[in-house]
Design a protein around this motif. Structure first.
Motif, mmCIF file in Angstrom:
data_model
loop_
_atom_site.group_PDB
_atom_site.id
_atom_site.type_symbol
_atom_site.label_atom_id
_atom_site.label_comp_id
_atom_site.label_asym_id
_atom_site.label_seq_id
_atom_site.Cartn_x
_atom_site.Cartn_y
_atom_site.Cartn_z
ATOM 1 N N ARG A 289 0.829 -1.197 0.000
ATOM 2 C CA ARG A 289 0.000 0.000 0.000
ATOM 3 C C ARG A 289 0.870 1.256 0.000
ATOM 4 O O ARG A 289 1.999 1.251 0.491
ATOM 5 N N LEU A 290 0.318 2.310 -0.551
ATOM 6 C CA LEU A 290 0.995 3.596 -0.638
ATOM 7 C C LEU A 290 0.452 4.549 0.415
ATOM 8 O O LEU A 290 -0.738 4.534 0.733
ATOM 9 N N TRP A 291 1.333 5.374 0.932
ATOM 10 C CA TRP A 291 0.890 6.506 1.737
ATOM 11 C C TRP A 291 0.801 7.720 0.817
ATOM 12 O O TRP A 291 1.729 8.002 0.052
ATOM 13 N N ILE A 292 -0.318 8.420 0.878
ATOM 14 C CA ILE A 292 -0.586 9.535 -0.022
ATOM 15 C C ILE A 292 -0.867 10.796 0.795
ATOM 16 O O ILE A 292 -1.652 10.762 1.756
ATOM 17 N N TRP A 293 -0.220 11.883 0.406
ATOM 18 C CA TRP A 293 -0.607 13.196 0.910
ATOM 19 C C TRP A 293 -1.221 13.972 -0.242
ATOM 20 O O TRP A 293 -0.570 14.200 -1.263
ATOM 21 N N ASP A 294 -2.481 14.343 -0.091
ATOM 22 C CA ASP A 294 -3.168 15.182 -1.065
ATOM 23 C C ASP A 294 -2.902 16.624 -0.664
ATOM 24 O O ASP A 294 -3.481 17.129 0.297
ATOM 25 N N LYS A 295 -2.030 17.295 -1.402
ATOM 26 C CA LYS A 295 -1.625 18.635 -0.973
ATOM 27 C C LYS A 295 -2.696 19.680 -1.227
ATOM 28 O O LYS A 295 -2.613 20.779 -0.684
ATOM 29 N N THR A 296 -3.709 19.358 -2.023
ATOM 30 C CA THR A 296 -4.792 20.315 -2.251
ATOM 31 C C THR A 296 -5.785 20.343 -1.090
ATOM 32 O O THR A 296 -6.457 21.348 -0.870
ATOM 33 N N THR A 297 -5.891 19.238 -0.365
ATOM 34 C CA THR A 297 -6.821 19.163 0.771
ATOM 35 C C THR A 297 -6.111 18.949 2.103
ATOM 36 O O THR A 297 -6.763 18.924 3.145
ATOM 37 N N ASP A 298 -4.784 18.769 2.062
ATOM 38 C CA ASP A 298 -3.979 18.463 3.241
ATOM 39 C C ASP A 298 -4.485 17.203 3.941
ATOM 40 O O ASP A 298 -4.558 17.132 5.164
ATOM 41 N N ARG A 299 -4.815 16.196 3.148
ATOM 42 C CA ARG A 299 -5.326 14.928 3.673
ATOM 43 C C ARG A 299 -4.306 13.836 3.432
ATOM 44 O O ARG A 299 -3.733 13.736 2.344
ATOM 45 N N ILE A 300 -4.066 12.991 4.427
ATOM 46 C CA ILE A 300 -3.178 11.844 4.315
ATOM 47 C C ILE A 300 -4.034 10.582 4.367
ATOM 48 O O ILE A 300 -4.905 10.440 5.232
ATOM 49 N N PHE A 301 -3.769 9.661 3.442
ATOM 50 C CA PHE A 301 -4.532 8.416 3.415
ATOM 51 C C PHE A 301 -3.701 7.329 2.748
ATOM 52 O O PHE A 301 -2.662 7.616 2.143
ATOM 53 N N GLN A 302 -4.153 6.095 2.859
ATOM 54 C CA GLN A 302 -3.503 4.983 2.188
ATOM 55 C C GLN A 302 -4.284 4.586 0.947
ATOM 56 O O GLN A 302 -5.516 4.707 0.898
ATOM 57 N N SER A 303 -3.550 4.101 -0.054
ATOM 58 C CA SER A 303 -4.177 3.677 -1.292
ATOM 59 C C SER A 303 -3.333 2.580 -1.921
ATOM 60 O O SER A 303 -2.400 2.073 -1.300
ATOM 61 N N THR A 304 -3.671 2.226 -3.143
ATOM 62 C CA THR A 304 -2.927 1.211 -3.882
ATOM 63 C C THR A 304 -2.542 1.773 -5.251
ATOM 64 O O THR A 304 -3.161 2.730 -5.731
ATOM 65 N N PRO A 305 -1.529 1.186 -5.892
ATOM 66 C CA PRO A 305 -1.055 1.724 -7.166
ATOM 67 C C PRO A 305 -2.106 1.759 -8.277
ATOM 68 O O PRO A 305 -1.965 2.512 -9.231
ATOM 69 N N ASP A 306 -3.163 0.953 -8.171
ATOM 70 C CA ASP A 306 -4.180 0.975 -9.222
ATOM 71 C C ASP A 306 -5.203 2.090 -9.025
ATOM 72 O O ASP A 306 -6.057 2.319 -9.887
ATOM 73 N N SER A 307 -5.080 2.836 -7.910
ATOM 74 C CA SER A 307 -6.113 3.817 -7.574
ATOM 75 C C SER A 307 -5.643 5.260 -7.552
ATOM 76 O O SER A 307 -6.442 6.169 -7.320
ATOM 77 N N ILE A 308 -4.352 5.493 -7.787
ATOM 78 C CA ILE A 308 -3.796 6.851 -7.711
ATOM 79 C C ILE A 308 -3.236 7.257 -9.074
ATOM 80 O O ILE A 308 -2.676 6.432 -9.801
ATOM 81 N N ALA A 309 -3.366 8.547 -9.389
ATOM 82 C CA ALA A 309 -2.880 9.091 -10.665
ATOM 83 C C ALA A 309 -3.515 8.344 -11.830
ATOM 84 O O ALA A 309 -2.836 7.911 -12.777
ATOM 85 N N VAL A 310 -4.825 8.205 -11.780
ATOM 86 C CA VAL A 310 -5.563 7.468 -12.803
ATOM 87 C C VAL A 310 -6.890 8.171 -13.071
ATOM 88 O O VAL A 310 -7.529 8.704 -12.166
ATOM 89 N N GLU A 311 -7.287 8.204 -14.336
ATOM 90 C CA GLU A 311 -8.587 8.761 -14.726
ATOM 91 C C GLU A 311 -9.153 7.925 -15.868
ATOM 92 O O GLU A 311 -8.401 7.415 -16.704
ATOM 93 N N THR A 312 -10.460 7.805 -15.891
ATOM 94 C CA THR A 312 -11.114 7.070 -16.969
ATOM 95 C C THR A 312 -10.973 7.820 -18.289
ATOM 96 O O THR A 312 -11.231 9.025 -18.359
ATOM 97 N N ASP A 313 -10.530 7.106 -19.318
ATOM 98 C CA ASP A 313 -10.416 7.637 -20.689
ATOM 99 C C ASP A 313 -9.519 8.870 -20.774
ATOM 100 O O ASP A 313 -9.726 9.741 -21.626
ATOM 101 N N PHE A 314 -8.505 8.958 -19.937
ATOM 102 C CA PHE A 314 -7.660 10.151 -19.898
ATOM 103 C C PHE A 314 -6.956 10.385 -21.231
ATOM 104 O O PHE A 314 -6.759 11.519 -21.657
ATOM 105 N N TYR A 315 -6.558 9.296 -21.916
ATOM 106 C CA TYR A 315 -5.861 9.416 -23.196
ATOM 107 C C TYR A 315 -6.743 8.983 -24.374
ATOM 108 O O TYR A 315 -6.233 8.636 -25.438
ATOM 109 N N ARG A 316 -8.030 9.024 -24.190
ATOM 110 C CA ARG A 316 -8.938 8.627 -25.277
ATOM 111 C C ARG A 316 -8.810 9.616 -26.432
ATOM 112 O O ARG A 316 -8.896 10.832 -26.246
ATOM 113 N N LEU A 317 -8.606 9.086 -27.635
ATOM 114 C CA LEU A 317 -8.401 9.922 -28.825
ATOM 115 C C LEU A 317 -9.753 10.142 -29.517
ATOM 116 O O LEU A 317 -10.119 9.434 -30.458
ATOM 117 N N HIS A 318 -10.463 11.145 -29.055
ATOM 118 C CA HIS A 318 -11.829 11.375 -29.524
ATOM 119 C C HIS A 318 -11.881 11.681 -31.018
ATOM 120 O O HIS A 318 -12.762 11.189 -31.737
#
Length: 290
Positions: free
Chosen positions: A24-53
């Motif tokens: 598990r990863l420790w994450i600091w969200d600097k926009t909200t000053d929140r610390i939480f744990q996550s996993t590599p499949d859940s951070i820095a990810v967005e649906t269809d981020f590179y979709r070539l419309h």
């Protein structure tokens, strides 16, 4: 049809290296000053981020960019896994073999990694809005701007050449303070170590910094200004990192991050303090040299 819809703008293989013993990863969200744990499949990810419309409307595969990125990541993961094995057992000052094809792959990856992030998309769209304040962009138009940038071969190859032609050095961290990463992990630093840069980095003396793992970091020094150290190309530094040096490099991740700082431990005190100084006279006048 199993199309890849969840697009990571920081590869999972990179994030996994910064996970704790439980994966598990420790994450600091600097926009909200929140610390939480996550996993590599859940951070820095967005649906269809590179979709070539635009290409999708012409009947082409809209996920070809995501598939190309995945193929590149597979190559880079194998190469850098080998590097980490070597560098962790290597004598200080010794050299690792980096064949030219591998050098090209890693340089191109670092160029693309810098361009592919959410931060780059935000900056690109902000620049558009500054020039066209009366023309708000839709989500699809923002994606189109970004993917067009990433497929600008002259831009990508220009950054890649700057990195490929540099003097590559590595440093090992045996301290209790881990190196961290972020949602924008390829950092650029001025030749006097005084500032981190998000633009104007292909210049005399500016060098790239890329943390490979909590215990290994990579530096790519522009060859002309740093010619005095060219004999150390592909070498592990003879000077192990100190806690102060690690924090200095971690400040680059705090500066570059759009939102998420990623660590193997729940200790963000330094990067929190550093982030508060960004954009102030304190940051501008601070000597961050390692």
């Amino acid at each position: 049809m199993n199309d890849p819809r969840r697009h990571h703008y920081v590869p999972q293989f990179h994030q996994r290296r910064f996970a704790d013993a439980n994966g598990r990863l420790w994450i600091w969200d600097k926009t909200t000053d929140r610390i939480f744990q996550s996993t590599p499949d859940s951070i820095a990810v967005e649906t269809d981020f590179y979709r070539l419309h635009k290409y999708e409307r012409l009947g082409h595969d809209p996920f070809v960019m995501e598939k190309q990125l995945a193929e590149m990541e597979g190559q880079v993961s194998l190469i850098t896994d080998q590097w980490l094995d070597w560098l962790r057992g290597l004598k200080l000052g010794a050299k690792i073999p980096i064949p030219k094809p591998n050098r090209e792959i890693i340089a191109r990856f670092m160029a693309v990694q810098f361009l592919r992030t959410s931060d780059t998309r935000d900056i690109l769209c902000a620049m558009y809005h500054a020039e066209h304040p009366d023309k708000p962009l839709s989500a699809e138009e923002k994606a189109n701007l970004h993917t067009d940038l990433m497929w600008d071969l002259d831009l990508v190859e220009g950054i890649a050449r700057h990195i490929e032609n540099a003097i590559w050095m590595f440093a090992r961290n045996n301290t209790s303070t881990p190196l961290i990463t972020s949602d924008n992990p390829v950092a650029f630093r001025t030749k006097d170590n005084s500032m981190w840069l998000k633009a104007g980095f292909v210049s005399d003396g500016t060098y790239a910094v890329y943390p490979l793992a909590p215990d290994i970091i990579m530096f790519c020094h522009e060859r002309r200004y740093w010619r005095a150290i060219k004999k150390f190309d592909s070498c592990l530094s003879s000077i192990p990192l100190t806690d102060e040096m690690v924090q200095s490099e971690n400040s680059g991740q705090a500066f570059m991050a759009s939102r998420f700082i990623i660590s193997s431990t729940n200790d963000f005190e330094f990067v929190r303090e550093f982030s508060e100084m960004i954009g102030t006279d304190i940051y501008a006048g601070r000597d961050q040299g390692a």
